[in-house]
Design a protein around this motif. Structure first.
Motif, PDB file in Angstrom:
ATOM      1  N   LYS A   1     -44.214  52.443 -23.097  1.00 11.88           N
ATOM      2  CA  LYS A   1     -42.942  51.889 -22.598  1.00 11.88           C
ATOM      3  C   LYS A   1     -41.993  51.411 -23.688  1.00 11.88           C
TER       4      LYS A   1
ATOM      5  N   LYS B   1     -34.675  52.330 -15.863  1.00 15.10           N
ATOM      6  CA  LYS B   1     -33.298  51.857 -16.078  1.00 15.10           C
ATOM      7  C   LYS B   1     -32.729  52.326 -17.414  1.00 15.10           C
ATOM      8  N   GLY B   2     -33.616  52.371 -18.422  1.00 15.05           N
ATOM      9  CA  GLY B   2     -33.176  52.813 -19.741  1.00 15.05           C
ATOM     10  C   GLY B   2     -32.189  51.863 -20.394  1.00 15.05           C
TER      11      GLY B   2
ATOM     12  N   SER C   1     -41.089  46.830 -18.396  1.00  9.88           N
ATOM     13  CA  SER C   1     -41.117  48.268 -18.141  1.00  9.88           C
ATOM     14  C   SER C   1     -42.535  48.706 -17.792  1.00  9.88           C
TER      15      SER C   1
ATOM     16  N   THR D   1     -41.034  56.061 -25.879  1.00  9.07           N
ATOM     17  CA  THR D   1     -41.734  57.255 -26.358  1.00  9.07           C
ATOM     18  C   THR D   1     -41.091  58.547 -25.850  1.00  9.07           C
ATOM     19  N   THR D   2     -40.765  58.565 -24.564  1.00 10.45           N
ATOM     20  CA  THR D   2     -40.205  59.776 -23.959  1.00 10.45           C
ATOM     21  C   THR D   2     -38.921  60.175 -24.682  1.00 10.45           C
TER      22      THR D   2
HETATM   23  P1  A3P Z   1     -37.281  50.939 -18.550  1.00 14.33           P
HETATM   24  O1  A3P Z   1     -38.497  50.824 -17.691  1.00 14.33           O
HETATM   25  O2  A3P Z   1     -36.886  49.629 -19.170  1.00 14.33           O
HETATM   26  O3  A3P Z   1     -36.146  51.605 -17.879  1.00 14.33           O
HETATM   27  P2  A3P Z   1     -41.908  55.317 -22.547  1.00 14.33           P
HETATM   28  O4  A3P Z   1     -41.089  56.548 -22.735  1.00 14.33           O
HETATM   29  O5  A3P Z   1     -42.472  54.801 -23.818  1.00 14.33           O
HETATM   30  O6  A3P Z   1     -42.874  55.475 -21.460  1.00 14.33           O
HETATM   31  O7  A3P Z   1     -40.861  54.190 -22.135  1.00 14.33           O
HETATM   32  C1  A3P Z   1     -40.197  54.230 -20.895  1.00 14.33           C
HETATM   33  C2  A3P Z   1     -38.962  53.390 -21.004  1.00 14.33           C
HETATM   34  O8  A3P Z   1     -37.960  54.125 -21.740  1.00 14.33           O
HETATM   35  C3  A3P Z   1     -38.364  53.115 -19.642  1.00 14.33           C
HETATM   36  O9  A3P Z   1     -37.674  51.885 -19.796  1.00 14.33           O
HETATM   37  C4  A3P Z   1     -37.417  54.293 -19.486  1.00 14.33           C
HETATM   38  O10 A3P Z   1     -36.427  54.111 -18.520  1.00 14.33           O
HETATM   39  C5  A3P Z   1     -36.835  54.386 -20.889  1.00 14.33           C
HETATM   40  N1  A3P Z   1     -36.323  55.727 -21.202  1.00 14.33           N
HETATM   41  C6  A3P Z   1     -36.855  56.917 -20.841  1.00 14.33           C
HETATM   42  N2  A3P Z   1     -36.096  57.909 -21.293  1.00 14.33           N
HETATM   43  C7  A3P Z   1     -35.051  57.362 -21.950  1.00 14.33           C
HETATM   44  C8  A3P Z   1     -33.912  57.896 -22.617  1.00 14.33           C
HETATM   45  N3  A3P Z   1     -33.693  59.205 -22.688  1.00 14.33           N
HETATM   46  N4  A3P Z   1     -33.050  57.032 -23.182  1.00 14.33           N
HETATM   47  C9  A3P Z   1     -33.264  55.687 -23.103  1.00 14.33           C
HETATM   48  N5  A3P Z   1     -34.312  55.124 -22.481  1.00 14.33           N
HETATM   49  C10 A3P Z   1     -35.207  55.944 -21.907  1.00 14.33           C
END
Ligand code: A3P
Length: 302
Positions: free
Chosen positions: A48, A269-270, A144, A51-52
């Protein structure tokens, strides 16, 4: 030792970090048998932390001569970043005791991991491969993760209340926690070996993605040329990997990643600072104190 951890599951302490039980064997297999190549790229993080997003940015940047970021057939438009950049500890094989043949993957190979720095395989430590770590402020990371775990728990299993989860998080008992040891491990490595480990912050990416993307490309030895910059390549990558764009893709609305998690749960939410909508004053005070104490030796602030 084991502790009652997240999502009513026990977590096990392995090499001083907490793991979900199903991840221990694949982690050991990876540590023993993974053979790094000198040009491998590893995307490391706590769950969270962003990473994505980082997987998408790194992939789009590294492979931009192969896959043009502005074109409709770009892999990121049709596959989730976790499918394209698989995790060592969860995604690279069905048998937790065996690593499949990864030698023929297109180079540079790209992998993700939540493992702490000292627990990466020796072959990663001893090769020239590069590691990009993304860190996010622990307040938002916690919130998150809490949402994410509640979503992926198969009902009717009970989940932890926010307060219960927070208590465990504050003790460092959460998958790949304690967060402070995880963050510090990579932070120190980035100071000791700046050509091997790049330390990024989610908040910095949100504040100035153009600057951070160029920094990342430089670190990966594939800096953007002036022509690419003026020709809009950087802007196309930023757009392709943006939260809004990725969240709206069909594959991320209805698809599943390799570990069976529905892709939509990777996009909530991002934003930065959503934690204020959840933390009570005592929680804010407690976590601020922990961060101050545990991360005092580094210059990180959130
Ligand atoms: P929130 O739950 O605060 O919205 P991970 O990728 O490490 O699993 O983290 C997920 C978090 O990154 C989530 O945060 C997600 O919404 C956010 N996220 C995913 N894709 C994103 C992007 N392209 N740009 C910004 N934030 C992103």
């Amino acid at each position: 030792p084991k502790e009652k951890g997240w999502i009513t599951q026990y977590l096990y302490l392995y090499q001083q970090f907490w793991y979900r039980p199903t991840l221990i064997q694949p982690t050991i297999t990876f540590q023993k048998h993974f053979q790094a190549k000198h040009d491998d790229i590893v995307i490391a993080s706590l769950p969270k932390a962003g990473t994505t997003w980082l997987k998408a940015l790194a992939f789009a940047t590294m492979k931009r001569h192969h896959f043009i970021p502005s074109q409709n057939d770009h892999p990121l438009l049709h596959s989730n970043p976790h499918t394209i950049v698989p995790y060592f500890e969860t995604n690279i094989g069905d048998n937790p005791s065996v690593i499949p043949d990864l030698s023929t993957l297109p180079e540079p190979r790209m992998f993700g991991t939540h493992l702490p720095f000292p627990s990466l395989s020796n072959s990663i430590h001893n090769s020239n491969c590069k590691i990009i770590y993304i860190c996010r402020n622990p307040f938002d990371t916690f919130i998150s993760y809490w949402h994410f775990s509640n979503n992926i728990v198969p009902s009717p299993l009970p989940t932890l209340t926010l307060e219960e989860a927070f208590e465990r998080y504050s003790e460092g008992i959460h998958p790949f926690g304690p967060f402070w040891s995880h963050v510090l491990g990579y932070w120190k490595a980035s100071k000791d070996t700046p050509n091997k480990v790049l330390f990024l912050k989610y908040e910095d990416l949100k504040a100035d993605i153009n600057f951070e993307l160029k920094r990342m490309a430089q670190f990966l030895d594939c800096p953007f040329s002036e022509g690419e910059e003026s020709g809009g390549v950087i802007d196309s990558i930023i757009e392709l990997c943006s939260f809004k764009k990725m969240k709206e893709l069909e594959i991320n609305k209805n698809g599943k990643a390799l570990d069976g998690v529905e892709n939509k749960y990777y996009f909530r939410k991002g934003e930065t600072g959503d934690w204020v909508n959840y933390f009570s004053p005592w929680m804010t005070e407690k976590l601020s104190k922990i961060i101050k104490e545990k991360l005092s030796e580094c210059s990180l602030s959130f």
